[in-house]
Each structure stands twice: as structure tokens, then as C-alpha cells.
Write a protein that holds these residues in place. Structure first.
Motif, PDB file in Angstrom:
ATOM      1  N   GLN A 191       0.834  -1.207   0.000  1.00  0.00           N
ATOM      2  CA  GLN A 191       0.000   0.000   0.000  1.00  0.00           C
ATOM      3  C   GLN A 191       0.868   1.256   0.000  1.00  0.00           C
ATOM      4  N   MET A 192       1.966   1.223   0.758  1.00  0.00           N
ATOM      5  CA  MET A 192       2.896   2.363   0.755  1.00  0.00           C
ATOM      6  C   MET A 192       3.446   2.602  -0.637  1.00  0.00           C
ATOM      7  N   PHE A 193       3.896   1.535  -1.274  1.00  0.00           N
ATOM      8  CA  PHE A 193       4.478   1.675  -2.606  1.00  0.00           C
ATOM      9  C   PHE A 193       3.469   2.251  -3.591  1.00  0.00           C
ATOM     10  N   ALA A 194       2.247   1.722  -3.581  1.00  0.00           N
ATOM     11  CA  ALA A 194       1.223   2.203  -4.510  1.00  0.00           C
ATOM     12  C   ALA A 194       0.931   3.685  -4.267  1.00  0.00           C
ATOM     13  N   ALA A 195       0.854   4.085  -3.003  1.00  0.00           N
ATOM     14  CA  ALA A 195       0.574   5.488  -2.681  1.00  0.00           C
ATOM     15  C   ALA A 195       1.739   6.385  -3.081  1.00  0.00           C
ATOM     16  N   LEU A 196       2.951   5.927  -2.892  1.00  0.00           N
ATOM     17  CA  LEU A 196       4.124   6.707  -3.308  1.00  0.00           C
ATOM     18  C   LEU A 196       4.164   6.841  -4.828  1.00  0.00           C
ATOM     19  N   ARG A 197       3.835   5.773  -5.507  1.00  0.00           N
ATOM     20  CA  ARG A 197       3.791   5.804  -6.973  1.00  0.00           C
ATOM     21  C   ARG A 197       2.774   6.832  -7.457  1.00  0.00           C
ATOM     22  N   ASP A 198       1.627   6.883  -6.784  1.00  0.00           N
ATOM     23  CA  ASP A 198       0.544   7.785  -7.191  1.00  0.00           C
ATOM     24  C   ASP A 198       0.652   9.167  -6.544  1.00  0.00           C
ATOM     25  N   ARG A 199       1.691   9.387  -5.750  1.00  0.00           N
ATOM     26  CA  ARG A 199       1.873  10.640  -5.008  1.00  0.00           C
ATOM     27  C   ARG A 199       0.659  10.966  -4.144  1.00  0.00           C
ATOM     28  N   ASN A 200       0.121   9.915  -3.522  1.00  0.00           N
ATOM     29  CA  ASN A 200      -1.058  10.052  -2.675  1.00  0.00           C
ATOM     30  C   ASN A 200      -0.603  10.183  -1.222  1.00  0.00           C
ATOM     31  N   GLU A 201      -0.518  11.400  -0.730  1.00  0.00           N
ATOM     32  CA  GLU A 201       0.032  11.666   0.596  1.00  0.00           C
ATOM     33  C   GLU A 201      -0.800  11.032   1.701  1.00  0.00           C
TER      34      GLU A 201
END
Length: 224
Positions: A191-201
Motif C-alpha cells: 500500500q505504501m508503494f502504490a501510494a508513493l507511486r501515485d503521489r497520494n500523501e
């Protein structure tokens, strides 16, 4: 006589080589703690570390003194040093501070990360998956440390990174006790990786907090 030009009244010149050696030993012992190489219940001595690093006992003694002052190590008996005992109160305090500080760093990383950073996150996430699949605790702990700190470095704040490292020095040895919950942790890592990829803070902060809470719950049960 060549060095006399640098000798001025009232100015003490400290040999750089000695200072560098002390810092290097301190950093090496720090890495051993952070990646889970020194486990709770294990005792180490100044001489054993000096022999392992190929140095005299003095820089090792200084490194252990600094780490004891930071609550990362404690004197167990005589000349033996080990990981401090973990109480519920101390565990809760560390959880509460990590909950805020590491979430801030991850949020900043989501906005500041580069494509090169993202490639590093992906590599470390793959290492976590492979270590979990192989049931390799040591490899998992090293990959966990590498993955998290790659994210926190991407936040772009040395001050924040130092605070997090000080927190991990106190809690990361106990990650050895989380064996069996690494699959749950990897769900949060994904989940961290996906959020970092999407720039979802917000999403990356929620994933980091979920990861911290899951580890906290396991450790609280073990303390009972």
C-alpha cells in the motif's frame, strides 16, 4: 615543523583520523541494531565487537556509550551490553511518536520522490516479498529497514531522518519478535508503494500508520 603553522594559541587540534574511526564504528554498530543483527536477550562485549571490526576497544567503547545514552543499548552485566527491556509504557510511547513522525516523512516522500526513488522502493519491496516467501527472518529485517529508510530519505529532511533513526534504534530490535506477521506487514508495504507511486500523501500516511499499529498490537500481546 610543517604542521606548526596550524598551531595557534587557544586552539586545540583534534586528529581527524581518530574522530572518523569512532564515527565509523558507531555507524557500524548502529546498522547492526537497525537491521536486527543484535536481538533482544543477546549480549555483546566491547572486545567481541572490537575483534569483529578489527579495531581497538576504545572506539567501540565510545560507540556503545553513545548508544546507551540514546536508550538503544543498556549494560546487562559487567562488561556485557544488550538491548533494553521493553515495557508496555515505553512501547506505547514509541508507537505514538512513530505514528506521527514517520507518517510526516512518508507524506513528504510522496511529494518529493523521484522516478529513481520509486525504482529503489520497488526493488526493496521485492526483497521483502522474497524474504517472507523464503521464511528468512534476517533477510526480511534487513529489507524492511532498507525499504522504510529509502522512503524516509526521499522526504528530503536530514533532521527528520535522524529523529526516525533514533526511534528505530529503540524499537527495531523487537521486530525480530514479529515473525509470523510479516505477510500482514507486506500488505501495508504494498500500500505504501502504490501510494508513493501515485503521489497520494494521505494514503501513504495511512499505510505507514497501519504498519506501525499492526506491529504494536503483536508486541503488546507478546508482552502480556
Amino acid at each position: 615543523m610543517a604542521g606548526s603553522a596550524f598551531r595557534k594559541p587557544g586552539v586545540e587540534i583534534i586528529p581527524l583520523s581518530k574522530e572518523t574511526l569512532q564515527d565509523r564504528v558507531y555507524n557500524q554498530v548502529t546498522e547492526l541494531i537497525l537491521d536486527g543483527s543484535i536481538v533482544p536477550g543477546e549480549m555483546v562485549t566491547v572486545q567481541s565487537l572490537a575483534d569483529a571490526f578489527g579495531v581497538s576497544p576504545m572506539p567501540v567503547r565510545e560507540a556503545l556509550r553513545r548508544l546507551t545514552a540514546a536508550n538503544a543499548l543498556t549494560v546487562v552485566s559487567g562488561r556485557s551490553i544488550g538491548i533494553p527491556a521493553l515495557s508496555r509504557e515505553r512501547l506505547t510511547d514509541l508507537r505514538n511518536v512513530r505514528f506521527e513522525i514517520e507518517a510526516i516523512a512518508a507524506g513528504w516522500a510522496s511529494q518529493n520522490r523521484s522516478e529513481a526513488d520509486l525504482a529503489i522502493f520497488a526493488r526493496d519491496l521485492d526483497s521483502l516479498e522474497r524474504a517472507n516467501g523464503a521464511d528468512d527472518v534476517k533477510a526480511y529485517l534487513r529489507a524492511n529497514y532498507t525499504f522504510h529508510f529509502a522512503i524516509y530519505r526521499a522526504a528530503g529532511s536530514e533532521t527528520l531522518l535522524k529523529i526516525i533513526k533514533d526511534l528505530w534504534l529503540q524499537i527495531s530490535p523487537y521486530f525480530n519478535m514479529l515473525h509470523g506477521s510479516y505477510s500482514t506487514a507486506n500488505t501495508y508495504h504494498q500500500q505504501m508503494f502504490a501510494a508513493l507511486r501515485d503521489r497520494n500523501e494521505q494514503a501513504v500516511q495511512a499505510a505507514v500508520r497501519g504498519d506501525i499499529d499492526a506491529a504494536f498490537d503483536v508486541l503488546v500481546d507478546l508482552l502480556k
